[in-house]
Design a protein around this motif. Structure first.
Motif: not given
Length: 541
Positions: A315, A354, A357, A361, A407, A409-410, A414, A421
């Motif tokens: 990141t 967003r 990410i 993904l 983190k 949001r991910l 995911a 994660i």
């Protein structure tokens, strides 16, 4: 002889828990002027009750008890309803608990600043620092200014500790940032009327907690399967009702495009769904947000997450640096970067994150990965001006990275994509990744940055492998007599010590990835390599 550098303990990787809640939003369109008037009256009335209850809770401090909570709820019920009073008191408790956590974080930041200033002021002027600790100040004037800064921080720290011991918190309903904007209207390009409208809107309270067993999962704000929205009015405003049982039905209809079927299944089964109505004052739009809880998602074991390799993600301030690794920790393919822009408004930054990410993904699923390795970043100790006082740009760079929100949001996105994660310790990933992986992977057709190499280091740590590419050969005979030399593959992998296969990532006859072109052997320009000439005598002819 210098002592070896002491490394800090590196935590073990773990699988992050999935999200425990869901929130969706839709716009309330085609509201009549009468609808908006009722919503404003209800929001202002309940906002006043919420402000009063928060003031009472803050005044109680550590003296709060169950009896005090019951008393507050009874007082609120007289001017609203039992369910509205329960929602208000719950929101008050959440706000007070959040303020206490922020207060503790503020104290820890002040303590870090005081420690840094005390350490630097104790050093001689002009003494050089190290990577682990800053040196002395450059001049007497700077030393004097920092000594005054130390006195200021110590005073603030004493006040914060006193407030925490007394259970005293400082809360602004509506937001401290919006409150301070009142003194900078020209800079914010707002008029006093515009600011007043936003301030009053942020202090409204139009929300209702869900309750399983009630019709459509909520009795305060009810949304029917066909999208009809109705509100249970508080007692003093019951005369405004246009439906039975003191309810007011809005002219708008909602239809949640995202997770609409999941929402419909819940309300048809009368399961709890919480709603919140709010007004976007700058655009004059009303929105309805629905939220509900989910059971905690059972994460898969770490060994299962590693079964199909890993995508290591580094990141950075403006992009994600990702690299695909197989189960043995070997990089596969080329590095990928997913850029975003964290300048501008909060909505713009959120949309950028967003979008980045989402692309990350989609790429991870396309390459067949099952898990993503991510650093557990926390720059709380790195943001202080006492540590990076002169390097203002660096402090702004670190402060602009929303590590916690990113983190969360991910992890949430995911889990919806079927990925997990794996969180790893961020210690030395950039340093060791650049040292062991950046240069060996550079080819004429592939460029490697330090961030790409850090992604490999993160992925290897998530897989449980050391970051180094190879361990040192055995010292006694430099062979495999004392054990396998490489950490790339396990002992049970066939062909791990075999010859390296020929490169196949370039056209026949073209330049190999190493940049060296092979050619046929040519005749050397030496006497030994000259062609043999046969000498015949006259008799032999």
């Amino acid at each position: 002889m210098t002592e070896p550098k002491k490394l800090r303990t590196i935590s073990d990787p773990f699988v992050a828990l999935g999200p425990s809640g869901v929130a969706v939003r839709d716009r309330l369109k085609h509201l009549t002027p009468e609808n908006e008037t009722v919503l404003r009256l209800v929001g202002a009335h309940q906002g006043t009750l919420a402000s009063r209850d928060l003031k009472t809770r803050c005044a109680d401090g550590h003296e709060h008890s169950t009896d005090r909570w019951a008393t507050r709820k009874r007082e609120l019920t007289k001017e609203s309803s039992s369910r509205i009073a329960g929602t208000i008191t719950k929101a008050t408790h959440d706000q007070w608990a959040l303020s206490r956590r922020c207060q503790l974080a503020h104290i820890q930041t002040l303590e870090a600043g005081v420690r840094t200033l005390t350490q630097r002021l104790s050093l001689p002027i002009g003494e050089k620092g190290t990577k682990r600790a800053a040196g002395g100040y450059r001049s007497k004037n700077e030393w004097f200014q920092k000594s005054r800064r130390l006195a200021t921080l110590e005073h603030r720290l004493e006040q914060a500790r006193t407030d925490r011991e007394a259970g005293r918190v400082h809360v602004v309903r509506g937001g401290r940032r919006l409150l301070n904007t009142r003194h900078n209207l020209e800079k914010a390009q707002l008029t006093e009327a515009d600011w007043r409208a936003r301030w009053e809107t942020e202090r409204w309270f139009l929300a209702g907690d869900g309750e399983s067993g009630k019709r459509f999962g909520n009795d305060t704000i009810r949304v029917a399967p066909d999208g009809e929205v109705s509100i249970r009015l508080p007692g003093p405003l019951a005369h405004l009702a246009n439906a039975r049982h003191g309810r007011y039905v809005l002219a708008a209809r909602v239809a949640f495009a995202h997770r609409g079927q999941e929402w419909a299944d819940r309300i048809e089964a009368n399961r709890a769904v919480a709603y919140r109505i709010h007004l976007d004052a700058p655009r004059g739009r009303w929105y309805l947000t629905a939220s509900w809880q989910r059971p905690v998602v059972q994460t898969i074991p770490l060994i299962t997450a590693r079964s199909q390799g890993m995508v290591g993600v580094d990141t950075n301030a403006d992009h994600f640096a990702a690299y695909r690794l197989d189960t043995h920790g070997n990089p596969v393919g080329d590095p990928r970067q997913f850029h975003y822009d964290l300048t501008g408004t909060a909505d713009h930054r959120d949309a950028q994150i967003r979008h980045a990410i989402t692309r990350l993904l989609h790429w991870a699923k396309r390459v067949g990965a099952r898990a993503i390795g991510l650093e557990d970043l926390d720059f709380a100790a790195e943001k202080t001006r006492e540590k990076h006082g002169r390097n203002k740009r660096f402090r702004q760079l670190i402060s602009g990275m929303p590590t916690g929100k990113l983190k969360a949001r991910l992890v949430s996105m995911a889990s919806e994509s079927g990925l997990v994660i794996v969180v790893v310790d961020p210690a030395y990933t950039s340093q060791w990744g650049g040292q062991h992986w950046q240069k060996p992977l550079v080819t004429p057709r592939r460029k490697m940055s330090r961030h790409d190499a850090a992604g490999i280091a993160i992925g290897r740590r998530a897989l449980g492998h050391p970051i180094r590419r190879r361990t040192a050969p055995p010292l006694h005979h430099r062979s495999d007599g004392a054990g396998h030399r490489t950490v790339q593959a396990g002992r049970d992998v066939r062909g791990r010590d075999g010859n390296r296969p020929p490169a196949t990532d370039h056209a026949p006859g073209g330049v190999s990835p190493s940049g060296k072109r092979t050619r046929r052997p040519s005749t050397p320009k030496t006497v030994r390599g000259a062609p043999v000439q046969l000498m015949f005598t006259d008799q032999e002819r």
